[in-house]
Design an enzyme around this catalytic site. Structure first.
Site, PDB file in Angstrom:
ATOM      1  N   LYS A   1       0.857  -1.187   0.000  1.00  0.00           N
ATOM      2  CA  LYS A   1       0.000   0.000   0.000  1.00  0.00           C
ATOM      3  C   LYS A   1       0.888   1.230   0.000  1.00  0.00           C
ATOM      4  O   LYS A   1       1.977   1.215   0.590  1.00  0.00           O
ATOM      5  CB  LYS A   1      -0.862   0.028   1.273  1.00  0.00           C
ATOM      6  CG  LYS A   1      -2.063   0.922   1.184  1.00  0.00           C
ATOM      7  CD  LYS A   1      -3.207   0.219   0.474  1.00  0.00           C
ATOM      8  CE  LYS A   1      -4.351   1.153   0.195  1.00  0.00           C
ATOM      9  NZ  LYS A   1      -5.453   0.463  -0.491  1.00  0.00           N
TER      10      LYS A   1
ATOM     11  N   GLY B   1     -25.216   1.126   0.993  1.00  0.00           N
ATOM     12  CA  GLY B   1     -24.251   1.738   0.070  1.00  0.00           C
ATOM     13  C   GLY B   1     -24.552   1.410  -1.375  1.00  0.00           C
ATOM     14  O   GLY B   1     -24.562   0.241  -1.774  1.00  0.00           O
TER      15      GLY B   1
ATOM     16  N   VAL C   1     -19.714  -0.076  -6.441  1.00  0.00           N
ATOM     17  CA  VAL C   1     -19.903  -1.516  -6.252  1.00  0.00           C
ATOM     18  C   VAL C   1     -21.367  -1.825  -5.904  1.00  0.00           C
ATOM     19  O   VAL C   1     -22.004  -2.683  -6.519  1.00  0.00           O
ATOM     20  CB  VAL C   1     -18.969  -2.051  -5.136  1.00  0.00           C
ATOM     21  CG1 VAL C   1     -19.258  -3.517  -4.842  1.00  0.00           C
ATOM     22  CG2 VAL C   1     -17.509  -1.859  -5.529  1.00  0.00           C
TER      23      VAL C   1
ATOM     24  N   TYR D   1     -24.275  -0.263  -6.263  1.00  0.00           N
ATOM     25  CA  TYR D   1     -25.365  -0.098  -7.235  1.00  0.00           C
ATOM     26  C   TYR D   1     -25.322  -1.192  -8.300  1.00  0.00           C
ATOM     27  O   TYR D   1     -26.348  -1.751  -8.680  1.00  0.00           O
ATOM     28  CB  TYR D   1     -25.342   1.288  -7.903  1.00  0.00           C
ATOM     29  CG  TYR D   1     -26.693   1.588  -8.508  1.00  0.00           C
ATOM     30  CD1 TYR D   1     -27.668   2.240  -7.757  1.00  0.00           C
ATOM     31  CD2 TYR D   1     -27.031   1.143  -9.781  1.00  0.00           C
ATOM     32  CE1 TYR D   1     -28.940   2.452  -8.269  1.00  0.00           C
ATOM     33  CE2 TYR D   1     -28.293   1.345 -10.302  1.00  0.00           C
ATOM     34  CZ  TYR D   1     -29.241   2.009  -9.545  1.00  0.00           C
ATOM     35  OH  TYR D   1     -30.502   2.203 -10.050  1.00  0.00           O
TER      36      TYR D   1
HETATM   37  P1  NAD Z   1     -18.161   4.457  -3.523  1.00  0.00           P
HETATM   38  O1  NAD Z   1     -17.549   5.622  -2.858  1.00  0.00           O
HETATM   39  O2  NAD Z   1     -18.441   4.506  -4.984  1.00  0.00           O
HETATM   40  O3  NAD Z   1     -19.548   4.092  -2.797  1.00  0.00           O
HETATM   41  C1  NAD Z   1     -19.746   4.119  -1.428  1.00  0.00           C
HETATM   42  C2  NAD Z   1     -21.219   4.510  -1.195  1.00  0.00           C
HETATM   43  O4  NAD Z   1     -21.525   4.321   0.182  1.00  0.00           O
HETATM   44  C3  NAD Z   1     -21.521   5.951  -1.556  1.00  0.00           C
HETATM   45  O5  NAD Z   1     -22.652   6.002  -2.413  1.00  0.00           O
HETATM   46  C4  NAD Z   1     -21.804   6.600  -0.204  1.00  0.00           C
HETATM   47  O6  NAD Z   1     -22.751   7.646  -0.267  1.00  0.00           O
HETATM   48  C5  NAD Z   1     -22.342   5.407   0.586  1.00  0.00           C
HETATM   49  N1  NAD Z   1     -22.278   5.578   2.044  1.00  0.00           N
HETATM   50  C6  NAD Z   1     -21.281   6.116   2.781  1.00  0.00           C
HETATM   51  N2  NAD Z   1     -21.612   6.074   4.074  1.00  0.00           N
HETATM   52  C7  NAD Z   1     -22.827   5.491   4.164  1.00  0.00           C
HETATM   53  C8  NAD Z   1     -23.686   5.157   5.233  1.00  0.00           C
HETATM   54  N3  NAD Z   1     -23.381   5.427   6.506  1.00  0.00           N
HETATM   55  N4  NAD Z   1     -24.850   4.530   4.950  1.00  0.00           N
HETATM   56  C9  NAD Z   1     -25.187   4.244   3.694  1.00  0.00           C
HETATM   57  N5  NAD Z   1     -24.413   4.546   2.618  1.00  0.00           N
HETATM   58  C10 NAD Z   1     -23.253   5.165   2.863  1.00  0.00           C
HETATM   59  O7  NAD Z   1     -17.223   3.216  -3.162  1.00  0.00           O
HETATM   60  P2  NAD Z   1     -17.152   1.785  -3.887  1.00  0.00           P
HETATM   61  O8  NAD Z   1     -16.041   1.782  -4.859  1.00  0.00           O
HETATM   62  O9  NAD Z   1     -18.520   1.368  -4.306  1.00  0.00           O
HETATM   63  O10 NAD Z   1     -16.675   0.874  -2.657  1.00  0.00           O
HETATM   64  C11 NAD Z   1     -17.586   0.483  -1.652  1.00  0.00           C
HETATM   65  C12 NAD Z   1     -16.853  -0.346  -0.607  1.00  0.00           C
HETATM   66  O11 NAD Z   1     -16.248  -1.484  -1.230  1.00  0.00           O
HETATM   67  C13 NAD Z   1     -15.705   0.382   0.110  1.00  0.00           C
HETATM   68  O12 NAD Z   1     -15.638  -0.089   1.428  1.00  0.00           O
HETATM   69  C14 NAD Z   1     -14.490  -0.066  -0.671  1.00  0.00           C
HETATM   70  O13 NAD Z   1     -13.309   0.020   0.126  1.00  0.00           O
HETATM   71  C15 NAD Z   1     -14.856  -1.492  -0.971  1.00  0.00           C
HETATM   72  N6  NAD Z   1     -14.159  -2.057  -2.135  1.00  0.00           N
HETATM   73  C16 NAD Z   1     -14.305  -1.490  -3.359  1.00  0.00           C
HETATM   74  C17 NAD Z   1     -13.651  -2.040  -4.448  1.00  0.00           C
HETATM   75  C18 NAD Z   1     -13.797  -1.461  -5.832  1.00  0.00           C
HETATM   76  O14 NAD Z   1     -13.394  -2.124  -6.803  1.00  0.00           O
HETATM   77  N7  NAD Z   1     -14.353  -0.259  -5.979  1.00  0.00           N
HETATM   78  C19 NAD Z   1     -12.843  -3.191  -4.287  1.00  0.00           C
HETATM   79  C20 NAD Z   1     -12.732  -3.753  -3.023  1.00  0.00           C
HETATM   80  C21 NAD Z   1     -13.399  -3.184  -1.959  1.00  0.00           C
END
Ligand code: NAD
Length: 351
Positions: free
Chosen positions: A78, A176, A180, A182
């Site tokens: 990281k 959320g 991911v 949606y």
């Molecule tokens: P993102 O920022 O696109 O989406 C996160 C969503 O969660 C946002 O819409 C936000 O408004 C919502 N949110 C935040 N706090 C909230 C709450 N208290 N209640 C309800 N909704 C809330 O992020 P992402 O890329 O979709 O990632 C989502 C999670 O998956 C994160 O924890 C991320 O670390 C993990 N992750 C993502 C990936 C990837 O490929 N994007 C890979 C591994 C892990």
């Protein structure tokens, strides 16, 4: 450093400073037993450099477990870029970070993370080839989130099967609806699941109601929804001693990182007979996709490995039932068996 509670025999910690660009960064390689360490470049305003170090130590370790569990030829690393309050990142900073990564001789591969973009990865690329997460027009594979969501769907299906259900008619509570969440929600709706959703972003919720027929609840209500499966796709630490007693689901499978606040929360879930699919097994799709860029894997190979998430969860659930250990501990032990295997000398002819 060695007394830091997050220190876990990390291989190297590099402090990077570039006066010309103002870059201050920490690059951490946790483990390279299975291959070069890969992990995102987080750009964040930390309360202190000590917090930045903690974050890098913790997140790099998590990447080792994720890559080992997905059986990838990658280790965990990281990098964190420490932004001053109100500071603006620049291409020069990422170029300086690229030079620092080049000096690590391939033991660390950077990728996109919170606060960094494909353009930042391109700036790193000007000084090292040890970077992934570039835009397709720059020779990369683009955003990992669609593959992460595909893996989450497979995980929800495998977890549902373990409680005797299939996706049709399955009631899933989704926290959320970002990149991911949606995508996962759309695929679940297409498979006939019933959805209850929550997000801080009212527009994302309205879209899920309109397009997917989801029912909406408030962000503070989603963890108490009575459903078959809870799918956390927002924040870390949502499963803890305050939330676990109020859960009304039979299983949990979602993409958010670090869902358990503490390792012992896994045992609390087991005692409540709630089947927990360990987060880093569920959300490995994104790092698996990176192998397309790093190693030139075909899309078919990536797909096959993402589908393997179902088998890995099956194995974890079976071992957990057999040993009465919580699923998170079973998963950790399986991953550790891979990256702590004996090291074979590479210089066979040296006595
Ligand atoms: P993102 O920022 O696109 O989406 C996160 C969503 O969660 C946002 O819409 C936000 O408004 C919502 N949110 C935040 N706090 C909230 C709450 N208290 N209640 C309800 N909704 C809330 O992020 P992402 O890329 O979709 O990632 C989502 C999670 O998956 C994160 O924890 C991320 O670390 C993990 N992750 C993502 C990936 C990837 O490929 N994007 C890979 C591994 C892990």
């Amino acid at each position: 450093m060695f007394d830091n509670p997050h220190f876990d025999n990390h291989e190297t910690v590099t402090f990077v400073c570039d006066a010309a660009s103002g870059l201050q960064a920490i690059v951490v390689v946790h483990n390279t037993h299975c291959g070069p360490s890969l992990g995102g470049t987080r750009v964040w305003t930390y309360d202190s450099p000590a917090h930045a170090l903690d974050d890098a130590l913790r997140l790099s370790r998590g990447m080792t477990y994720k890559a080992a569990m997905a059986d990838l030829p990658l280790g965990g690393g990281k990098s964190v870029v420490l932004m001053p309050p109100g500071g603006r990142k620049s291409a020069a900073m990422f170029e300086a970070l690229g030079r620092a990564i080049e000096r690590l001789s391939g033991s660390y591969i950077a990728a996109e993370d919170v606060g960094s973009t494909p353009d930042d990865m391109l700036a790193i690329r000007r000084h090292t080839r040890h970077v992934a997460g570039l835009a397709p027009e720059d020779g990369g594979v683009g955003a990992p989130s669609p593959t992460t969501a595909d893996g989450c769907l497979i995980a929800v299906q495998a977890t549902a099967a373990a409680i005797g259900r299939d996706l049709a008619g399955l009631h899933v509570a989704i926290q959320g609806l970002g990149a991911v969440g949606y995508d996962l929600a759309s695929q679940l709706a297409a498979a006939g699941a019933r959805l209850t959703v929550a997000d801080l972003d009212a527009a994302a919720v309205a879209r899920a109601v309109r397009e997917l027929g989801a029912e909406a609840v408030g962000p503070d209500e989603i963890l108490g929804v009575e459903a078959d499966v809870l799918s956390p796709n927002a924040l870390g630490g949502v499963l803890n001693e305050r939330t676990i007693p109020a859960l009304k689901v039979a299983a949990i499978a979602g993409g958010a990182n670090n869902q358990l606040e503490r390792p012992q929360d896994g045992e609390a879930l087991r005692r409540r007979n709630i089947l927990y699919a360990p987060d880093y097994v569920v959300n490995a799709g994104g790092v698996i996709k990176m192998c397309e860029e790093v190693y030139g894997w075909s899309e078919a190979k990536v797909r096959e490995r993402v589908e393997g998430i179902a088998d890995r969860l099956g194995e974890i659930f079976a071992q957990s039932a057999q040993t009465e250990l919580p699923t998170n501990i079973v998963a950790d032990r399986m991953a550790e068996r891979r990256f702590k295997a004996p090291i074979t000398p590479v210089m066979e002819d040296v006595e």
